[in-house]
Design an enzyme around this catalytic site. Structure first.
Site: not given
Length: 390
Positions: A183, A211, A242
């Site tokens: 991240s 992610h 996300k």
């Protein structure tokens, strides 16, 4: 006013943190999440969210959310194992199992809860968890919460992972844990090598693909699809906050692992289920993730445009091919000043300092979205050119 007896110690620590340039504060956003946001009353061009596909304010998600409110109300009102598990939750688990190609999926209210729940739920006193040193805080906390022995290996160092696993040879069970996309660095875990080492040492693998999911792979399947793994798959943690544009998380694995978590993952058992409307909106998002492949294509074009431009300007970008583009500064105060200078140009980026990243690796965390346009990238590069080195 009630006070802790060590109130003065806390105040001193806060004062020292401020002096070191490490102080943090919340900021107030008005209106929707997006590439243009109003923050602390000022309109900004944002490169500071994880809304990688531009779904956080998508009309289809809003519509699904609102329609489900009429049927299900707002709060789920109970844990999943009581009366909190709605039809929308059930449908989302089934859809995600199909999407990930895993036998079964279990929903969690947040990614943090998924990570601490899955590690603590699967490991005991005679087990070992082996983690990449740059893993997300929630994975490291999951290891600490469990009674398993903790081992770490330097970032993505496969030879040293092999050594750690050899050290743990006499343990009952071994679990290798890694982010899929890191991240703060934006690089991708060497998953094929991790899987090979796991097979060699008879270890399990857990990948937190917060992610990568939705962003990597032809269909948005994340790091597993990116590497084309079809046979042996790791236990997968995915989050919705996300690329999916909603909130919450899931664990995907085989039937036995998921049933074990239902019985033993405390952060699943002892918490209220997320609102059904969130699950309904995530179902809508999941369809878009799979159908609108142009979003991933556009994101890759923007990443290339930014990296090419930064290269021409001689900016010290870290080696990342994902939506997370860290600009390595080093000094905490210098990173903070550069972030502030960009804000004067109306550009918002993440200013990342220790303890989130190791000492002397402070950086600007620039995140790109499919909702950005080429002109936005040009503006960012122009602001960086004007501010960097001043």
């Amino acid at each position: 006013m009630s006070q802790l007896p060590w109130h003065s110690q806390l105040q001193q620590t806060l004062t020292e943190r401020k002096a070191a340039g490490l102080y943090r504060r919340t900021r107030l956003r008005d209106g929707e999440q997006g590439v243009e946001v109003v923050l602390d009353g000022r309109k900004m061009l944002s490169f500071s969210s994880n809304d990688y596909l531009g779904f956080a304010a998508h009309p289809a998600l809003k519509k699904a959310f609102i329609e489900s409110l009429d049927q299900e109300g707002v709060g789920s009102g109970a844990a999943h194992l009581l009366t909190g598990h709605s039809r929308y939750h059930h449908q989302l688990e089934e859809a995600l199992a199909e999407f990930t190609g895993q036998q079964r999926v279990l929903l969690f209210s947040t990614g943090y809860m998924a990570n601490i729940g899955v590690i603590d739920g699967l490991l005991g006193k005679t087990d070992v968890v082996v983690q990449d040193k740059l893993n997300h805080a929630s994975l490291l906390d999951g290891g600490r919460l469990s009674e398993a022995q903790q081992l770490r290996y330097p970032h993505a160092a496969m030879a040293l992972l092999h050594q750690r696993l050899h050290t743990a040879a006499n343990s009952r069970n071994k679990l290798i844990v890694s982010d899929g996309v890191f991240s703060m660095d934006g690089d991708i875990a060497p998953l094929p090598e991790i899987m090979d080492l796991a097979e060699q040492h008879k270890a399990g693998v857990l990948i937190d693909d917060a992610h990568g999911l939705g962003v990597l792979g032809q269909n948005g399947g994340g790091v597993i699809e990116h590497f084309g793994l079809t046979q042996q798959k790791p236990i997968l943690v995915g989050t919705f906050g996300k690329a999916f544009g909603t909130a919450g998380a899931f664990v995907a694995a085989d039937e036995v692992v998921i049933e074990t978590l239902v019985q033993q993952a405390r952060s699943f058992i002892y918490t209220t289920a997320q609102p059904p409307a969130i699950a309904a909106a995530t179902l809508a998002s999941l369809k878009l993730v799979q159908q609108e492949t142009w979003r991933r294509d556009k994101l890759q074009q923007l990443i290339k445009q930014f990296r090419d431009g930064a290269d021409q300007l001689g900016l010290p970008l870290m080696p990342s091919q994902t939506a997370i583009q860290p600009l390595l500064i080093g000094d905490d105060k210098k990173a903070f000043k550069l972030g502030q200078d960009l804000e004067q140009h109306g550009i918002l980026v993440g200013i990342i300092r220790p303890p989130t990243v190791p000492k002397n690796t402070a950086r600007l965390r620039i995140t790109l979205s499919a909702a950005h346009d080429a002109e936005h990238i040009d503006k960012l590069l122009g602001a960086l050119e004007a501010s960097y080195g001043h």
